[in-house]
Design a protein around this motif. Structure first.
Motif, PDB file in Angstrom:
ATOM      1  N   ARG A  16       0.697  -1.376   0.085  1.00 46.31           N
ATOM      2  CA  ARG A  16       0.014   0.158  -0.046  1.00 46.31           C
ATOM      3  C   ARG A  16       0.952   1.330  -0.004  1.00 46.31           C
ATOM      4  NH1 ARG A  16      -3.909   2.770   4.241  1.00 46.31           N
ATOM      5  NH2 ARG A  16      -5.118   4.027   2.727  1.00 46.31           N
ATOM      6  N   THR A  17       2.035   1.430   0.776  1.00 44.12           N
ATOM      7  CA  THR A  17       2.675   2.339   0.755  1.00 44.12           C
ATOM      8  C   THR A  17       3.512   2.523  -0.441  1.00 44.12           C
ATOM      9  OG1 THR A  17       3.287   2.099   3.111  1.00 44.12           O
ATOM     10  CG2 THR A  17       4.566   3.555   1.946  1.00 44.12           C
ATOM     11  N   ALA A  18       3.911   1.392  -1.081  1.00 42.03           N
ATOM     12  CA  ALA A  18       4.506   1.605  -2.357  1.00 42.03           C
ATOM     13  C   ALA A  18       3.507   2.202  -3.521  1.00 42.03           C
ATOM     14  CB  ALA A  18       5.243   0.457  -3.025  1.00 42.03           C
ATOM     15  N   ARG A  19       2.463   1.730  -3.450  1.00 44.40           N
ATOM     16  CA  ARG A  19       1.394   1.994  -4.357  1.00 44.40           C
ATOM     17  C   ARG A  19       1.108   3.454  -4.349  1.00 44.40           C
ATOM     18  NH1 ARG A  19      -4.127   2.336  -3.712  1.00 44.40           N
ATOM     19  NH2 ARG A  19      -3.884   1.090  -1.692  1.00 44.40           N
ATOM     20  N   LEU A  20       0.936   4.051  -2.981  1.00 39.24           N
ATOM     21  CA  LEU A  20       0.594   5.373  -2.836  1.00 39.24           C
ATOM     22  C   LEU A  20       1.486   6.423  -3.210  1.00 39.24           C
ATOM     23  CD1 LEU A  20      -1.592   5.052   0.609  1.00 39.24           C
ATOM     24  CD2 LEU A  20      -2.207   5.408  -1.803  1.00 39.24           C
ATOM     25  N   VAL A  21       2.947   5.936  -2.827  1.00 41.84           N
ATOM     26  CA  VAL A  21       3.942   6.914  -3.267  1.00 41.84           C
ATOM     27  C   VAL A  21       4.045   6.822  -4.749  1.00 41.84           C
ATOM     28  CG1 VAL A  21       6.535   7.200  -3.122  1.00 41.84           C
ATOM     29  CG2 VAL A  21       5.166   6.798  -1.010  1.00 41.84           C
ATOM     30  N   LEU A  22       4.286   5.744  -5.370  1.00 46.90           N
ATOM     31  CA  LEU A  22       4.256   5.406  -6.952  1.00 46.90           C
ATOM     32  C   LEU A  22       3.252   6.048  -7.622  1.00 46.90           C
ATOM     33  CD1 LEU A  22       6.012   2.198  -6.796  1.00 46.90           C
ATOM     34  CD2 LEU A  22       7.131   4.198  -7.267  1.00 46.90           C
ATOM     35  N   GLY A  23       1.770   6.270  -6.754  1.00 50.90           N
ATOM     36  CA  GLY A  23       0.689   6.918  -7.567  1.00 50.90           C
ATOM     37  C   GLY A  23       1.004   8.234  -7.943  1.00 50.90           C
ATOM     38  N   SER A  24       1.917   8.867  -7.248  1.00 48.75           N
ATOM     39  CA  SER A  24       2.294  10.238  -7.656  1.00 48.75           C
ATOM     40  C   SER A  24       3.159  10.247  -8.917  1.00 48.75           C
ATOM     41  CB  SER A  24       3.214  11.026  -6.561  1.00 48.75           C
ATOM     42  OG  SER A  24       3.532  12.104  -6.799  1.00 48.75           O
ATOM     43  N   PRO A  25       2.962  10.878 -10.150  1.00 47.22           N
ATOM     44  CA  PRO A  25       3.806  10.773 -11.107  1.00 47.22           C
ATOM     45  C   PRO A  25       5.060  11.101 -11.003  1.00 47.22           C
ATOM     46  CG  PRO A  25       1.826  12.060 -11.563  1.00 47.22           C
ATOM     47  CD  PRO A  25       1.642  11.746 -10.125  1.00 47.22           C
ATOM     48  N   GLY A  26       5.550  11.990 -10.357  1.00 47.52           N
ATOM     49  CA  GLY A  26       6.739  12.260 -10.113  1.00 47.52           C
ATOM     50  C   GLY A  26       7.697  11.152  -9.567  1.00 47.52           C
ATOM     51  N   TYR A  27       7.110  10.482  -8.246  1.00 53.35           N
ATOM     52  CA  TYR A  27       7.739   9.578  -7.940  1.00 53.35           C
ATOM     53  C   TYR A  27       7.607   8.269  -8.688  1.00 53.35           C
ATOM     54  CZ  TYR A  27       8.079  12.094  -3.644  1.00 53.35           C
ATOM     55  OH  TYR A  27       8.296  13.545  -2.790  1.00 53.35           O
ATOM     56  N   ALA A  28       6.708   7.943  -9.651  1.00 50.22           N
ATOM     57  CA  ALA A  28       6.612   6.885 -10.204  1.00 50.22           C
ATOM     58  C   ALA A  28       7.583   7.007 -11.411  1.00 50.22           C
ATOM     59  CB  ALA A  28       5.121   6.789 -11.067  1.00 50.22           C
ATOM     60  N   LEU A  29       8.027   8.150 -12.024  1.00 51.64           N
ATOM     61  CA  LEU A  29       8.734   8.540 -13.085  1.00 51.64           C
ATOM     62  C   LEU A  29      10.299   8.193 -12.325  1.00 51.64           C
ATOM     63  CD1 LEU A  29       9.338   9.255 -15.776  1.00 51.64           C
ATOM     64  CD2 LEU A  29       9.460  11.516 -15.170  1.00 51.64           C
ATOM     65  N   LEU A  30      10.555   8.776 -11.182  1.00 47.23           N
ATOM     66  CA  LEU A  30      11.748   8.536 -10.433  1.00 47.23           C
ATOM     67  C   LEU A  30      12.048   6.861 -10.169  1.00 47.23           C
ATOM     68  CD1 LEU A  30      14.158   9.481  -9.003  1.00 47.23           C
ATOM     69  CD2 LEU A  30      12.608   9.441  -6.609  1.00 47.23           C
ATOM     70  N   GLY A  31      11.056   6.128  -9.928  1.00 46.69           N
ATOM     71  CA  GLY A  31      11.390   4.691  -9.669  1.00 46.69           C
ATOM     72  C   GLY A  31      11.368   4.069 -11.010  1.00 46.69           C
ATOM     73  N   VAL A  32      10.774   4.307 -12.064  1.00 48.47           N
ATOM     74  CA  VAL A  32      10.885   3.646 -13.324  1.00 48.47           C
ATOM     75  C   VAL A  32      12.347   4.014 -13.663  1.00 48.47           C
ATOM     76  CG1 VAL A  32      10.202   3.862 -15.744  1.00 48.47           C
ATOM     77  CG2 VAL A  32       8.540   3.283 -13.833  1.00 48.47           C
ATOM     78  N   GLY A  33      12.660   5.392 -13.531  1.00 47.55           N
ATOM     79  CA  GLY A  33      14.119   5.698 -14.212  1.00 47.55           C
ATOM     80  C   GLY A  33      15.001   5.070 -13.182  1.00 47.55           C
ATOM     81  N   ALA A  34      14.832   4.902 -11.874  1.00 45.74           N
ATOM     82  CA  ALA A  34      16.139   4.065 -11.002  1.00 45.74           C
ATOM     83  C   ALA A  34      16.034   2.776 -11.654  1.00 45.74           C
ATOM     84  CB  ALA A  34      15.727   4.385  -9.466  1.00 45.74           C
ATOM     85  N   ALA A  35      14.966   1.926 -11.577  1.00 47.85           N
ATOM     86  CA  ALA A  35      14.906   0.759 -11.983  1.00 47.85           C
ATOM     87  C   ALA A  35      15.588   0.485 -13.306  1.00 47.85           C
ATOM     88  CB  ALA A  35      13.519   0.151 -12.126  1.00 47.85           C
ATOM     89  N   THR A  36      15.353   1.468 -14.306  1.00 43.36           N
ATOM     90  CA  THR A  36      16.056   1.337 -15.753  1.00 43.36           C
ATOM     91  C   THR A  36      17.475   1.527 -15.568  1.00 43.36           C
ATOM     92  OG1 THR A  36      13.884   2.245 -16.770  1.00 43.36           O
ATOM     93  CG2 THR A  36      15.945   2.048 -17.936  1.00 43.36           C
ATOM     94  N   VAL A  37      17.767   2.326 -14.803  1.00 45.64           N
ATOM     95  CA  VAL A  37      19.406   2.783 -14.710  1.00 45.64           C
ATOM     96  C   VAL A  37      20.073   1.408 -13.835  1.00 45.64           C
ATOM     97  CG1 VAL A  37      21.173   4.070 -13.338  1.00 45.64           C
ATOM     98  CG2 VAL A  37      19.024   5.003 -14.748  1.00 45.64           C
ATOM     99  N   ALA A  38      19.322   0.877 -12.779  1.00 47.30           N
ATOM    100  CA  ALA A  38      19.796  -0.203 -12.110  1.00 47.30           C
ATOM    101  C   ALA A  38      20.133  -1.390 -13.152  1.00 47.30           C
ATOM    102  CB  ALA A  38      18.973  -0.678 -10.886  1.00 47.30           C
TER     103      ALA A  38
END
Length: 191
Positions: A16-38
């Motif tokens: 739920r915490t991950a879903r709520l934080v990643l529900g924000s477009p900025g944090y979702a973009l950060l998460g996808v970017g970090a996963a891609t870079v990783a």
């Protein structure tokens, strides 16, 4: 006291915490970017000669895509799944740490567990051989380098250790945000 995600409620809170934080477009973009870079870092760091040849123009750059899990043959299904899983968890972890630090005005010291997860992910997820080589170098300082050859999963232990460290980091972050506000919605374990 150190808590571990042992109950169903712990896993629900993490999700739920991950879903709520990643529900924000900025944090979702950060998460996808970090996963891609990783993922890119894991894959390309294990194939530096090929990357060098592609950058020098000796081979087509499209060959680099074949180095990724489930695209080419560099990784088996289990290793590929572990590499992708660790990469995704790195993205989630970085987004949660960023949210937690920015929104709760915390110091970077509170993200120590997350840093450990990212470091372990970097060392172990890309290639079992490199994780084994690093561990062998460290263990050789204590005269036990030969023990690395006895690993039953041929070095996949490092990716599993990275996975566990990232899950623990996400659990501790979600636990630390309990009762806080995430995009105006309190993370409440009661429901």
């Amino acid at each position: 006291m150190i808590s571990l995600p042992t109950r169903r409620d712990d896993w629900r809170r993490m999700g739920r915490t991950a879903r709520l934080v990643l529900g924000s477009p900025g944090y979702a973009l950060l998460g996808v970017g970090a996963a891609t870079v990783a993922l890119t870092g894991f894959v390309l760091s294990q194939n530096l000669p090929t990357v060098g040849d592609a950058l020098a123009g000796r081979i087509p750059a499209v060959v680099l895509l074949e180095l990724f899990p489930f695209v080419g043959t560099s990784y088996g299904p289990v290793t590929g799944l572990l590499v992708v899983s660790v990469s995704l968890l790195v993205g989630v972890d970085i987004a949660l740490v960023t949210y937690h630090v920015r929104e709760h005005r915390l110091s970077a010291e509170s993200g120590g567990g997350s840093l450990l997860g990212v470091v372990l992910g970097t060392l172990g997820a890309g290639c079992a051989a490199c994780g084994s080589a690093i561990l062998a170098g460290v263990l050789s300082l204590f005269g036990v380098a030969g023990l690395v050859t006895l690993l039953p999963l041929d070095g996949l232990e490092f990716a599993l250790l990275a996975l566990a460290a990232l899950v623990l980091s996400i659990h501790w972050l979600a636990d630390g945000m309990r009762g806080g506000e995430i995009r105006g919605c309190p993370v409440d374990l009661q429901k």
